[in-house]
Design a protein around this motif. Sequence first.
Motif, short mmCIF file in Angstrom:
data_model
loop_
_atom_site.label_atom_id
_atom_site.label_comp_id
_atom_site.label_asym_id
_atom_site.label_seq_id
_atom_site.Cartn_x
_atom_site.Cartn_y
_atom_site.Cartn_z
N LEU A 120 25.69 -13.76 24.50
CA LEU A 120 25.03 -12.46 24.31
C LEU A 120 23.53 -12.50 24.58
CD1 LEU A 120 26.88 -10.85 21.27
CD2 LEU A 120 27.44 -10.82 23.70
N PRO A 121 22.78 -13.52 24.14
CA PRO A 121 21.35 -13.53 24.47
C PRO A 121 21.09 -13.49 25.98
CG PRO A 121 21.80 -15.10 22.72
CD PRO A 121 23.14 -14.63 23.24
N ALA A 122 21.89 -14.23 26.74
CA ALA A 122 21.72 -14.24 28.20
C ALA A 122 22.06 -12.87 28.79
CB ALA A 122 22.60 -15.32 28.81
N LEU A 171 8.80 -24.82 15.69
CA LEU A 171 10.19 -24.35 15.72
C LEU A 171 10.32 -23.03 16.47
CD1 LEU A 171 11.20 -25.14 12.02
CD2 LEU A 171 12.07 -26.29 14.07
N TYR A 172 9.31 -22.19 16.39
CA TYR A 172 9.37 -20.89 17.07
C TYR A 172 9.49 -21.03 18.59
CZ TYR A 172 7.96 -18.32 12.82
OH TYR A 172 7.90 -17.77 11.57
N ASP A 173 8.98 -22.12 19.12
CA ASP A 173 8.90 -22.28 20.57
C ASP A 173 10.07 -23.03 21.18
OD1 ASP A 173 6.34 -21.02 20.68
OD2 ASP A 173 5.42 -22.88 19.96
N LEU A 174 11.00 -23.47 20.34
CA LEU A 174 12.16 -24.19 20.86
C LEU A 174 13.17 -23.21 21.46
CD1 LEU A 174 12.67 -26.77 17.97
CD2 LEU A 174 11.76 -27.23 20.25
N GLU A 175 13.51 -23.41 22.71
CA GLU A 175 14.44 -22.50 23.39
C GLU A 175 15.86 -22.64 22.88
OE1 GLU A 175 14.08 -23.05 27.56
OE2 GLU A 175 12.04 -22.20 27.68
N ASN A 176 16.19 -23.76 22.26
CA ASN A 176 17.55 -23.97 21.78
C ASN A 176 17.65 -23.82 20.26
OD1 ASN A 176 16.03 -26.29 21.48
ND2 ASN A 176 17.69 -27.71 22.00
N LEU A 177 16.79 -22.97 19.69
CA LEU A 177 16.82 -22.67 18.26
C LEU A 177 16.62 -21.19 18.03
CD1 LEU A 177 16.69 -23.47 15.18
CD2 LEU A 177 14.21 -23.65 15.52
N THR A 178 17.44 -20.61 17.16
CA THR A 178 17.21 -19.25 16.68
C THR A 178 16.65 -19.35 15.27
OG1 THR A 178 18.97 -18.22 17.99
CG2 THR A 178 18.30 -17.08 15.98
N VAL A 179 15.47 -18.76 15.07
CA VAL A 179 14.83 -18.70 13.76
C VAL A 179 15.23 -17.39 13.09
CG1 VAL A 179 12.64 -18.54 12.51
CG2 VAL A 179 12.88 -20.14 14.43
#
Length: 314
Positions: free
Chosen positions: A111-113, A262-270
Amino acid sequence: MIYFTFDPRPDLKKDLEQFMPEEQIIYERKVDNNHLNEAEILVTYGEDLTPEHMKSMKNLKWIFVASAGIEKMPLAELDETEIIVSNVRGIHKKPMAESVLAHILSYYRSLPAIYAEQRAHNWKRKMPSKELNGATALILGPGAIGSEMGRLLQAFGVNTIGCNRSGKQADYMDEMIAFNQLLDTLPRAEIVLSVLPSTKETKYLLTADHFKAMNPDTLFLNFGRGDLVATNVLIEALQQKEIAYAVCDVFEQEPLPSDSPLYDLENLTVSPHVSSQSSRYLERSFDIFKENYRHYRKGDYDQITNQVNLKNGY
């Protein structure tokens, strides 16, 4: 006197006052030592009591915590008293299970993509989507919340493995393991989900070795407590692609600082600790309170549900 250290919605207050018209009820947004000294029953979210407040609890008999987590309460001091402490364990299971399932399906179905391509005005049909059916989920903490998540995941054809301290069977788990079997079981799971509370046994339970043991395509979700894993360990695992993706609703430090990497990691949802939010939260909490209030006034103290083991912290 019943003393609330928060101020509920007017309709909820009216309902409570009609339910127990003979009681004096005080609502405030902070702890007042004078009211605390007079109170027989205290209703709190559990984050505003300190050991110093214990000196003012002269008449207190029961603390109702309108939350599941109690780790911020003065547990050792309370354990030395005869005050009953109960919480609303399990009340989060519906909204939290829905939140977790939403994140899992969003990841599995790309869904994000899809949303990103829409914003870019692209018609792109090639997506990395995969089926949830047939996956294995390892659920750390298969209590009321974890079991509800297991129920929903099983409906999608997911094999569920529960993990707790003892390995004792839990609802909606196809298999159970104990904490000491975790490292050997992690390679079997595509989804690793934690809803563990914060206790001496669960603090930093997951180490760098645990993330190295996970499959590179693992989806890791932490919806329990942030001290399950040290922040630097989580960052390292994500940067080194030891796991594919993570969704965290809780963090070692909250609120998460704006300069956190953590905010800048592309493979993490905060997710900012919002998975349990629901317009029905206090309504459900007060349903539990009212039922337990009946037991309390009858003197049936052993019938009060969700009593907390202060030594164990849950």
